[in-house]
Design an enzyme around this catalytic site. Structure first.
Site, mmCIF file in Angstrom:
data_model
loop_
_atom_site.group_PDB
_atom_site.id
_atom_site.type_symbol
_atom_site.label_atom_id
_atom_site.label_comp_id
_atom_site.label_asym_id
_atom_site.label_seq_id
_atom_site.Cartn_x
_atom_site.Cartn_y
_atom_site.Cartn_z
ATOM 1 N N THR A 118 0.695 -1.282 0.030
ATOM 2 C CA THR A 118 0.091 0.064 -0.036
ATOM 3 C C THR A 118 0.791 1.323 0.053
ATOM 4 O O THR A 118 0.521 2.202 -0.744
ATOM 5 C CB THR A 118 -0.925 0.034 1.249
ATOM 6 O OG1 THR A 118 -1.476 -1.353 1.161
ATOM 7 C CG2 THR A 118 -1.985 0.953 1.313
ATOM 8 N N ARG A 129 3.867 -0.351 -7.698
ATOM 9 C CA ARG A 129 3.756 0.672 -6.717
ATOM 10 C C ARG A 129 5.383 1.088 -6.266
ATOM 11 O O ARG A 129 5.968 2.207 -5.973
ATOM 12 C CB ARG A 129 3.038 0.548 -5.415
ATOM 13 C CG ARG A 129 1.600 0.540 -5.810
ATOM 14 C CD ARG A 129 0.695 0.042 -4.590
ATOM 15 N NE ARG A 129 -0.655 0.360 -4.598
ATOM 16 C CZ ARG A 129 -1.305 -0.255 -3.780
ATOM 17 N NH1 ARG A 129 -1.064 -1.273 -3.097
ATOM 18 N NH2 ARG A 129 -2.713 -0.164 -3.996
ATOM 19 N N ASN A 149 -0.906 5.902 -4.683
ATOM 20 C CA ASN A 149 -0.384 4.759 -4.813
ATOM 21 C C ASN A 149 -0.730 4.043 -6.022
ATOM 22 O O ASN A 149 -0.659 2.890 -6.220
ATOM 23 C CB ASN A 149 -0.455 3.548 -3.751
ATOM 24 C CG ASN A 149 -1.932 3.316 -3.248
ATOM 25 O OD1 ASN A 149 -2.852 3.739 -4.122
ATOM 26 N ND2 ASN A 149 -2.119 2.758 -2.038
ATOM 27 N N HIS A 152 -5.735 0.560 -7.274
ATOM 28 C CA HIS A 152 -6.720 -0.011 -6.312
ATOM 29 C C HIS A 152 -6.705 -1.564 -7.021
ATOM 30 O O HIS A 152 -6.857 -1.715 -8.304
ATOM 31 C CB HIS A 152 -8.051 0.322 -5.983
ATOM 32 C CG HIS A 152 -8.849 -0.806 -5.476
ATOM 33 N ND1 HIS A 152 -8.811 -1.153 -4.175
ATOM 34 C CD2 HIS A 152 -9.752 -1.806 -5.954
ATOM 35 C CE1 HIS A 152 -9.635 -1.868 -3.552
ATOM 36 N NE2 HIS A 152 -10.206 -2.530 -4.811
HETATM 37 P P1 ADP Z 1 -4.769 -1.477 -0.487
HETATM 38 O O1 ADP Z 1 -5.142 -0.303 -1.508
HETATM 39 O O2 ADP Z 1 -3.309 -1.854 -0.674
HETATM 40 O O3 ADP Z 1 -5.682 -2.506 -0.386
HETATM 41 P P2 ADP Z 1 -5.775 -0.284 1.710
HETATM 42 O O4 ADP Z 1 -6.706 1.134 1.431
HETATM 43 O O5 ADP Z 1 -6.778 -1.369 1.871
HETATM 44 O O6 ADP Z 1 -4.741 -0.728 0.770
HETATM 45 O O7 ADP Z 1 -5.122 -0.007 3.197
HETATM 46 C C1 ADP Z 1 -4.465 -0.871 3.814
HETATM 47 C C2 ADP Z 1 -3.867 -0.714 4.981
HETATM 48 O O8 ADP Z 1 -3.051 0.471 4.858
HETATM 49 C C3 ADP Z 1 -4.901 0.312 5.900
HETATM 50 O O9 ADP Z 1 -5.458 -0.771 6.738
HETATM 51 C C4 ADP Z 1 -4.194 1.101 6.645
HETATM 52 O O10 ADP Z 1 -3.969 0.580 7.873
HETATM 53 C C5 ADP Z 1 -2.999 1.452 5.881
HETATM 54 N N1 ADP Z 1 -3.209 3.163 5.191
HETATM 55 C C6 ADP Z 1 -3.682 3.033 4.026
HETATM 56 N N2 ADP Z 1 -3.545 4.367 3.823
HETATM 57 C C7 ADP Z 1 -2.741 5.048 5.065
HETATM 58 C C8 ADP Z 1 -2.272 6.229 5.372
HETATM 59 N N3 ADP Z 1 -2.460 7.342 4.482
HETATM 60 N N4 ADP Z 1 -1.447 6.332 6.242
HETATM 61 C C9 ADP Z 1 -1.328 5.464 6.993
HETATM 62 N N5 ADP Z 1 -1.861 3.911 6.535
HETATM 63 C C10 ADP Z 1 -2.619 3.960 5.692
#
Ligand code: ADP
Length: 170
Positions: A118, A129, A149, A152
């Site tokens: 992420t 990423r 990033n 999705h």
């Molecule tokens: P992905 O798109 O990789 O599936 P998510 O949006 O589901 O990612 O987020 C995964 C985890 O990353 C979240 O549970 C959160 O803890 C962490 N996260 C996401 N964005 C942030 C941010 N801006 N700052 C800190 N932690 C974040």
């Protein structure tokens, strides 16, 4: 198993002219593009995708296992994730995106692997990423916004099924 999964190229990926580069990385690993469209998402779809009114979804954001957590720990995670999901909604709606339906062997896990972590700043080299991302949790939190990033990608098979129905209703 042959699976289908959903990828969204977020507004930062479109702005930075990375649509082709991103799709190439999936195709190079044997994934087939089954459907694709560029669009500006509406609030209703984005609210279904990032579900602010779904407490369970918010608590488990990032597929975190909360077994054994205290009520305080769960509440803290809820508050933190709520803000993250709010910011993600705002970001996803902020400009054109590309929705892509991909199919292939173990597509859900494979796409997540190709996508990377992420936080782009800690995502391994060789991932989208890690190679193309220019942002970090640290920077995004300082600027009080979602992390840029690029993509999705559905996290699990049931999430993929739900998200495909949402973005590609038939
Ligand atoms: P992905 O798109 O990789 O599936 P998510 O949006 O589901 O990612 O987020 C995964 C985890 O990353 C979240 O549970 C959160 O803890 C962490 N996260 C996401 N964005 C942030 C941010 N801006 N700052 C800190 N932690 C974040």
């Amino acid at each position: 198993m042959i699976e289908k999964t959903l990828v969204l190229i977020k507004p930062d990926g479109v702005k930075r002219n990375l649509i082709g580069e991103i799709i190439k990385r999936f195709e190079d690993r044997g994934l087939k593009v089954k459907a694709l469209e560029m669009l500006t998402a509406d609030q209703a779809t984005v609210s279904e995708h990032y579900q602010l009114n779904n407490r369970d979804y918010i608590i488990h954001l990032g597929h975190v296992d909360t077994t054994g957590w205290s009520n305080e720990q769960i509440e803290e995670k809820y508050q933190k994730s709520y803000k993250i999901v709010e910011d993600l909604q705002k970001f996803l709606i902020s400009g054109p995106i590309v929705k892509i339906l991909l199919e292939g062997e173990n597509a859900v896990v494979l796409v997540r692997e190709i996508t990377g972590k992420t936080d782009p700043s800690t995502s391994p080299k060789g991932t989208i990423r890690g190679d193309l991302g220019e942002d970090s949790f640290e920077k995004s939190n300082q600027e009080d916004r979602a992390v840029y990033n690029l993509i999705h990608a559905s996290g699990e098979l049931d999430e993929a099924e739900r998200e495909i129905k949402l973005w590609f209703p038939s």
